[in-house]
Design an enzyme around this catalytic site. Structure first.
Site, PDB file in Angstrom:
ATOM      1  N   ASP A   8      12.835 -19.003  34.449  1.00 42.47           N
ATOM      2  CA  ASP A   8      13.904 -19.075  33.776  1.00 42.47           C
ATOM      3  C   ASP A   8      14.893 -19.553  34.757  1.00 42.47           C
ATOM      4  O   ASP A   8      15.111 -18.758  35.693  1.00 42.47           O
ATOM      5  CB  ASP A   8      14.364 -17.842  32.810  1.00 42.47           C
ATOM      6  CG  ASP A   8      13.332 -17.728  31.791  1.00 42.47           C
ATOM      7  OD1 ASP A   8      12.402 -18.234  31.606  1.00 42.47           O
ATOM      8  OD2 ASP A   8      13.536 -16.601  30.968  1.00 42.47           O
ATOM      9  N   ASP A 129      11.452 -18.091  18.442  1.00 45.56           N
ATOM     10  CA  ASP A 129      11.657 -16.958  18.964  1.00 45.56           C
ATOM     11  C   ASP A 129      12.167 -16.013  17.772  1.00 45.56           C
ATOM     12  O   ASP A 129      12.943 -16.275  16.801  1.00 45.56           O
ATOM     13  CB  ASP A 129      13.045 -16.971  19.613  1.00 45.56           C
ATOM     14  CG  ASP A 129      12.657 -18.272  20.940  1.00 45.56           C
ATOM     15  OD1 ASP A 129      11.433 -17.967  21.411  1.00 45.56           O
ATOM     16  OD2 ASP A 129      13.389 -18.979  21.234  1.00 45.56           O
TER      17      ASP A 129
END
Length: 237
Positions: A8, A129
């Site tokens: 990330d 998500d």
């Protein structure tokens, strides 16, 4: 089952969030390419990467790092975060990315998703998500009122092949992945499903593999030493 170690990106650095909270960010490494090479040296074939600034703002400030992953390693790279136009998809694919993940724009604009699939086919995946049972968008900062079941059905009808599904409540917690969620989704929908969030060790991976999932994303467990990537690849990868 393919295993995808995750990088990330925020401010050009390797970071991890806890439950998607930008206020709970830990920086693990200043050099993302060095981290990608370490994963490759451990035997990884794929890399999952997210531009966290892009996910929140709809921009691509970490594009250079993603391009470097493609240029300087032999990894197949999938990328998400801030990809909200056909031109941005094209830029990433031209840089060598193997698969682009559409999140917010795919959720809020099915016609855009349809256009992306028509142009780029299997190189387009969708990131779903889930936060407290709802679909989260804009870097997990907002949720929608859409039915999860109905949205997954729409993805199948549009011809989406690959879906990365993250249980935000498990992400970064090392408390175990949501096996029941992935069992339910894999039983209902004919998708290449990649599980993300909460993988804490080999037993999690064994359970996901037993479901017949296409892949699993490995994050914080790698950075904290709770999971050895080489051992995971040898056993389930």
């Amino acid at each position: 089952m393919i295993l995808l170690p995750a990088i990330d990106l925020y401010g050009g650095k390797v970071v991890r969030l806890t439950r998607g909270d930008y206020e709970q960010m830990t920086v693990y490494r200043d050099d993302p390419v060095a981290q990608a090479r370490a994963f490759e040296d451990a035997g990884a074939r794929w890399l999952h990467t997210v531009d966290l600034e892009g996910a929140r703002d709809g921009t691509t400030p970490n594009f250079g790092a993603v391009a470097a992953f493609c240029r300087d390693t032999g990894l197949q790279v999938e990328v998400g975060g801030g990809i909200r136009s056909l031109d941005t998809i094209g830029r990433y694919l031209d840089a060598g990315v193997a698969r682009v993940i559409l999140g917010t724009r795919a959720v809020t604009d099915l016609e855009f998703l349809r256009a992306a699939l028509e142009r780029y086919g299997r190189q387009v995946a969708v990131g779903v998500d889930l936060k407290d049972g709802a679909i989260a968008i804009h870097g997990w900062q907002e949720t929608t009122g859409q039915s999860v079941q109905a949205f997954f059905q729409s993805l199948c009808e549009l011809g989406v092949k690959t879906v990365i599904c993250t249980d935000v409540s498990r992400d970064g917690m090392l408390g175990g992945t949501n096996v029941e969620l992935y069992r339910a989704l894999s039983d209902q929908f004919p998708l290449e499903l990649i599980a993300s969030g909460g993988v804490s060790g080999l037993e999690d991976l064994r359970q996901l593999k037993a479901l017949g999932l296409y892949g699993a994303i490995l994050g914080k467990a790698l950075y904290t030493g709770a999971l050895d990537l080489s051992a995971a690849l040898e056993e389930v990868g």
